[in-house]
Design an enzyme around this catalytic site. Structure first.
Site, PDB file in Angstrom:
ATOM      1  N   HIS A   1      68.026 -14.725 -33.630  1.00  0.00           N
ATOM      2  CA  HIS A   1      69.440 -15.244 -33.763  1.00  0.00           C
ATOM      3  C   HIS A   1      69.466 -16.162 -34.731  1.00  0.00           C
ATOM      4  O   HIS A   1      68.520 -17.200 -34.702  1.00  0.00           O
ATOM      5  CB  HIS A   1      69.965 -15.315 -32.478  1.00  0.00           C
TER       6      HIS A   1
ATOM      7  N   GLU B   1      74.141 -10.326 -38.975  1.00  0.00           N
ATOM      8  CA  GLU B   1      75.234 -11.332 -38.332  1.00  0.00           C
ATOM      9  C   GLU B   1      75.338 -12.600 -39.589  1.00  0.00           C
ATOM     10  O   GLU B   1      74.261 -13.575 -39.814  1.00  0.00           O
ATOM     11  CB  GLU B   1      74.740 -12.040 -37.315  1.00  0.00           C
TER      12      GLU B   1
END
Ligand code: PEP
Length: 268
Positions: free
Chosen positions: A101, A171
């Protein structure tokens, strides 16, 4: 003759980040109730803080909703104070784990090589990795987005993933938690590029869904999920409330409908 591509079921993942006291379990129970009567598609996972994982797994027991970790340590075991191993996540009920992430790549200096090692450890523990990639605003503004993301895919996904269940989440860093999101055209372009990389790296396998993440809301979900190669969504803020997360799950279910009907027709 070329075989037709098997239709994929979408994956909707909630990333609760560093949110979630015991009250958050009520939201999870409400999500489970609201999705209980439906088809098992899309697949759904909620990734709470590690402190809540065991209790959340208990609350969701008997539902089709999986639980997952938000990260794991790069070593399978050892004296690493404060860290959580992939094996401990699995023991607490996790089936998936978010890795790479941008909060970790940027905030904790994790690079592609480290992410690749974590993926290998997660697979050994029986977890399905959800591997995040994405460019910064400066990189997009200078025309480097595709190159950066391709490089992250090449560098982060180890050969050990071949034949394993995993997902990639695109993302854009600038879209996470900002209320900004990539356009459907940009999402489609990036997802196609990621699919091409995966096809080359894993010999044409189409089994890994490619998720989009970054300010996904109930209002925007349907359009994102309809974009080519979007195999689901990774949702931060909107996964914390049952109402908004269920609405996104319903959008994914709707997007999945044609594939579901194809699968049913193939079975009959
Ligand atoms: C995330 O946490 O990965 C994320 C995409 O957050 P948000 O949906 O809030 O942008």
């Amino acid at each position: 003759m070329a075989q037709s591509t098997p239709a994929l079921s979408r994956l909707v993942v909630g990333n609760w980040k560093m949110n979630g006291g015991p009250d958050q379990l009520y939201a999870a129970a409400a999500i489970a109730r609201a999705t209980a009567e439906d088809t098992p598609e899309p697949r759904i996972a909620i990734c709470p803080p590690a402190t809540l994982l065991h209790r959340l797994s208990h609350v969701l027991m008997g539902s089709a909703i999986m639980t997952g970790g938000q990260d794991c340590h790069v070593e399978a075991a050892g004296a690493f104070t404060g860290a959580v191993s992939a094996g401990l996540l699995a023991e607490a009920g996790a089936r998936v784990v978010i890795l790479g992430h941008s909060d970790r790549r940027q905030g904790s200096g994790e690079d592609d090589a480290l992410v690749a090692r974590k993926i290998a450890v997660a697979i050994d523990a029986g977890l399905e990795p959800i591997v995040c990639v994405g460019e910064t605003w400066a990189q997009r503004n200078t025309g480097q987005a595709l190159e950066i993301v391709r490089r992250q895919v090449r560098g982060s996904l180890p050969p050990a993933l071949a034949g394993q269940a995993f997902a990639v989440a695109y993302e854009p860093v600038w879209a996470i938690g900002t209320g900004e999101r990539a356009s459907e055209d940009d999402i489609a372009e990036m997802h196609r590029a990621i699919r091409r990389e995966l096809s080359e790296m894993f010999l044409g396998s189409r089994s890994a869904p490619i998720l989009y993440g970054g300010s996904v809301t109930p209002e925007g979900a349907a359009a994102i999920l309809a974009a080519p190669e979007v195999g689901g969504v990774l949702v931060g803020g909107a996964s914390l409330r049952a109402e908004s997360f269920v609405a996104i799950i319903e959008a994914a279910r709707e997007a999945d409908r044609p594939a579901r009907e194809t699968r049913r027709a193939d079975r009959d």
